[in-house]
Design a protein around this motif. Sequence first.
Motif, PDB file in Angstrom:
ATOM      1  N   LYS A 286       0.824  -1.210   0.000  1.00 30.32           N
ATOM      2  CA  LYS A 286       0.000   0.000   0.000  1.00 30.32           C
ATOM      3  C   LYS A 286       0.859   1.262   0.000  1.00 30.32           C
ATOM      4  O   LYS A 286       0.413   2.319  -0.447  1.00 30.32           O
ATOM      5  CB  LYS A 286      -0.957  -0.003   1.196  1.00 30.32           C
ATOM      6  CG  LYS A 286      -2.039   1.061   1.105  1.00 30.32           C
ATOM      7  CD  LYS A 286      -3.052   0.920   2.220  1.00 30.32           C
ATOM      8  CE  LYS A 286      -4.036  -0.189   1.946  1.00 30.32           C
ATOM      9  NZ  LYS A 286      -4.959   0.131   0.839  1.00 30.32           N
ATOM     10  N   GLU A 287       2.087   1.151   0.456  1.00 33.50           N
ATOM     11  CA  GLU A 287       2.963   2.326   0.541  1.00 33.50           C
ATOM     12  C   GLU A 287       3.551   2.743  -0.804  1.00 33.50           C
ATOM     13  O   GLU A 287       4.221   3.767  -0.896  1.00 33.50           O
ATOM     14  CB  GLU A 287       4.075   2.057   1.564  1.00 33.50           C
ATOM     15  CG  GLU A 287       3.541   1.983   2.974  1.00 33.50           C
ATOM     16  CD  GLU A 287       4.464   1.249   3.936  1.00 33.50           C
ATOM     17  OE1 GLU A 287       4.083   1.145   5.126  1.00 33.50           O
ATOM     18  OE2 GLU A 287       5.525   0.758   3.525  1.00 33.50           O
ATOM     19  N   HIS A 341       5.482  12.246 -11.265  1.00 34.33           N
ATOM     20  CA  HIS A 341       5.517  12.778  -9.894  1.00 34.33           C
ATOM     21  C   HIS A 341       4.194  12.481  -9.203  1.00 34.33           C
ATOM     22  O   HIS A 341       3.424  13.385  -8.844  1.00 34.33           O
ATOM     23  CB  HIS A 341       5.795  14.267  -9.905  1.00 34.33           C
ATOM     24  CG  HIS A 341       7.148  14.642 -10.418  1.00 34.33           C
ATOM     25  ND1 HIS A 341       8.288  14.518  -9.658  1.00 34.33           N
ATOM     26  CD2 HIS A 341       7.553  15.109 -11.620  1.00 34.33           C
ATOM     27  CE1 HIS A 341       9.345  14.911 -10.360  1.00 34.33           C
ATOM     28  NE2 HIS A 341       8.930  15.275 -11.557  1.00 34.33           N
ATOM     29  N   VAL A 342       3.924  11.216  -9.020  1.00 31.89           N
ATOM     30  CA  VAL A 342       2.654  10.786  -8.433  1.00 31.89           C
ATOM     31  C   VAL A 342       2.947  10.119  -7.088  1.00 31.89           C
ATOM     32  O   VAL A 342       3.650   9.107  -7.036  1.00 31.89           O
ATOM     33  CB  VAL A 342       1.919   9.788  -9.350  1.00 31.89           C
ATOM     34  CG1 VAL A 342       0.598   9.364  -8.728  1.00 31.89           C
ATOM     35  CG2 VAL A 342       1.693  10.402 -10.726  1.00 31.89           C
ATOM     36  N   LEU A 343       2.434  10.693  -6.028  1.00 31.94           N
ATOM     37  CA  LEU A 343       2.635  10.084  -4.722  1.00 31.94           C
ATOM     38  C   LEU A 343       1.759   8.835  -4.581  1.00 31.94           C
ATOM     39  O   LEU A 343       0.692   8.734  -5.208  1.00 31.94           O
ATOM     40  CB  LEU A 343       2.266  11.085  -3.621  1.00 31.94           C
ATOM     41  CG  LEU A 343       3.199  12.277  -3.450  1.00 31.94           C
ATOM     42  CD1 LEU A 343       2.664  13.219  -2.376  1.00 31.94           C
ATOM     43  CD2 LEU A 343       4.604  11.823  -3.093  1.00 31.94           C
ATOM     44  N   PRO A 344       2.168   7.873  -3.785  1.00 35.49           N
ATOM     45  CA  PRO A 344       1.337   6.703  -3.550  1.00 35.49           C
ATOM     46  C   PRO A 344      -0.031   7.098  -2.985  1.00 35.49           C
ATOM     47  O   PRO A 344      -0.161   8.091  -2.269  1.00 35.49           O
ATOM     48  CB  PRO A 344       2.145   5.896  -2.523  1.00 35.49           C
ATOM     49  CG  PRO A 344       3.569   6.326  -2.743  1.00 35.49           C
ATOM     50  CD  PRO A 344       3.489   7.757  -3.101  1.00 35.49           C
ATOM     51  N   VAL A 345      -1.032   6.300  -3.350  1.00 35.46           N
ATOM     52  CA  VAL A 345      -2.384   6.506  -2.821  1.00 35.46           C
ATOM     53  C   VAL A 345      -2.478   5.779  -1.495  1.00 35.46           C
ATOM     54  O   VAL A 345      -2.298   4.557  -1.429  1.00 35.46           O
ATOM     55  CB  VAL A 345      -3.445   5.964  -3.804  1.00 35.46           C
ATOM     56  CG1 VAL A 345      -4.846   6.133  -3.228  1.00 35.46           C
ATOM     57  CG2 VAL A 345      -3.325   6.677  -5.146  1.00 35.46           C
ATOM     58  N   TYR A 346      -2.748   6.525  -0.422  1.00 32.73           N
ATOM     59  CA  TYR A 346      -2.734   5.909   0.899  1.00 32.73           C
ATOM     60  C   TYR A 346      -3.835   6.528   1.756  1.00 32.73           C
ATOM     61  O   TYR A 346      -3.983   7.747   1.722  1.00 32.73           O
ATOM     62  CB  TYR A 346      -1.363   6.110   1.564  1.00 32.73           C
ATOM     63  CG  TYR A 346      -1.127   5.213   2.752  1.00 32.73           C
ATOM     64  CD1 TYR A 346      -0.502   3.986   2.591  1.00 32.73           C
ATOM     65  CD2 TYR A 346      -1.571   5.577   4.018  1.00 32.73           C
ATOM     66  CE1 TYR A 346      -0.298   3.149   3.658  1.00 32.73           C
ATOM     67  CE2 TYR A 346      -1.376   4.749   5.098  1.00 32.73           C
ATOM     68  CZ  TYR A 346      -0.746   3.543   4.924  1.00 32.73           C
ATOM     69  OH  TYR A 346      -0.546   2.692   5.974  1.00 32.73           O
ATOM     70  N   PRO A 347      -4.576   5.766   2.474  1.00 36.59           N
ATOM     71  CA  PRO A 347      -4.469   4.331   2.734  1.00 36.59           C
ATOM     72  C   PRO A 347      -5.099   3.497   1.617  1.00 36.59           C
ATOM     73  O   PRO A 347      -5.730   3.943   0.732  1.00 36.59           O
ATOM     74  CB  PRO A 347      -5.204   4.147   4.039  1.00 36.59           C
ATOM     75  CG  PRO A 347      -6.236   5.221   4.017  1.00 36.59           C
ATOM     76  CD  PRO A 347      -5.588   6.385   3.343  1.00 36.59           C
TER      77      PRO A 347
END
Length: 347
Positions: A286-287, A341-347
């Motif tokens: 998930k991270e 430049h896409v941050l992980p989707v969390y949670p």
Amino acid sequence: MSRLKVGIVGATGYGGAELIRLLSNHPYFHIYSVYSSSQEHVELAEVYPHLAHLTYTLEQIDPVQMAKDIDLVFTATPSGISSKLVPQFVNEGLKVIDLSGDFRLNSEELYKTWYKKEPASQKYVQQSVYGLTEWFNENVQSSTFVANPGCYPTATLLGLAPVVKAQMVKEDSIIIDAKSGLSGAGRALSHVSHYAEINENMKIYKVNEHQHIPEIEQVLKQWNENVQPITFSTHLVPMTRGIMTTIYCTLKGSYTIDELHNLYTNSYQSSPFVRVRKQGTFPSTKEVSGSNYCDLGLTVDARTNRMTIVSVIDNLVKGAAGQAIQNANVMMDFEQQTGLHVLPVYP
């Protein structure tokens, strides 16, 4: 600068949908057209309602016309299809990033054995370069035809590369325990992807038969010709996205975790998408979800002198579409991170 026109063949699959999502935010690539051999003339939004704001219609695959319209094509087609399509694109002078497995293996016999299909012409296999950008950057930069690595090989090879290249592990000791979310099986319906079959369940599959085994071994042998056949097991877990590979290998010497951690941080200091975790911490799927990152965690068991490497990626991004765009960036002399430049989707 004017944006380069790109096309996506196989836009109705999960890999194609991810290419559309990521390329829609790219400053230098413009999605000019999307193609399908099975759903020609269908509105893209009918296939993927979440893309309702896009007005693309799935077009017929016509290499001659495509060469007039676009500069680069991403082929997100199944293995056995790309082998027939891609040579036509190459002959028409198109730059190609191929996401299938058809051009990754150098040996025709290995391809026949593991993929159970007729191989692509060696002429085109030899023209392609293997696009694990972190380790083959110069090859990709000078190429016009890239074979994008498989999802499992990406996670595995990024995890093993530093110690295998340094010849620090026993060549006959590599064991990989890999787990993937269900999207890795594609969008086509089957009993494997049936909700009742996978929900609250976990399955091992293709035991000693997975087609990514020879791909992993081929690259490992490029780094250390003495590497022996690996043990590689794959499992489906009840989640949509993500791959976790837990890798075990026996060290040749008595290396400390400090030495190994320094090796990894130094090896990947110029690789923006590989994040080596602090000692004593390990990544989870998930991270990295929705992102082009590969996160690595390391440890050494002093009792057994075995090293454990945990490598996680999003199978549809770093394992497919994101890495393909990363390769296209390098090929076109853009920064690797451009449009990613896409941050992980969390949670």
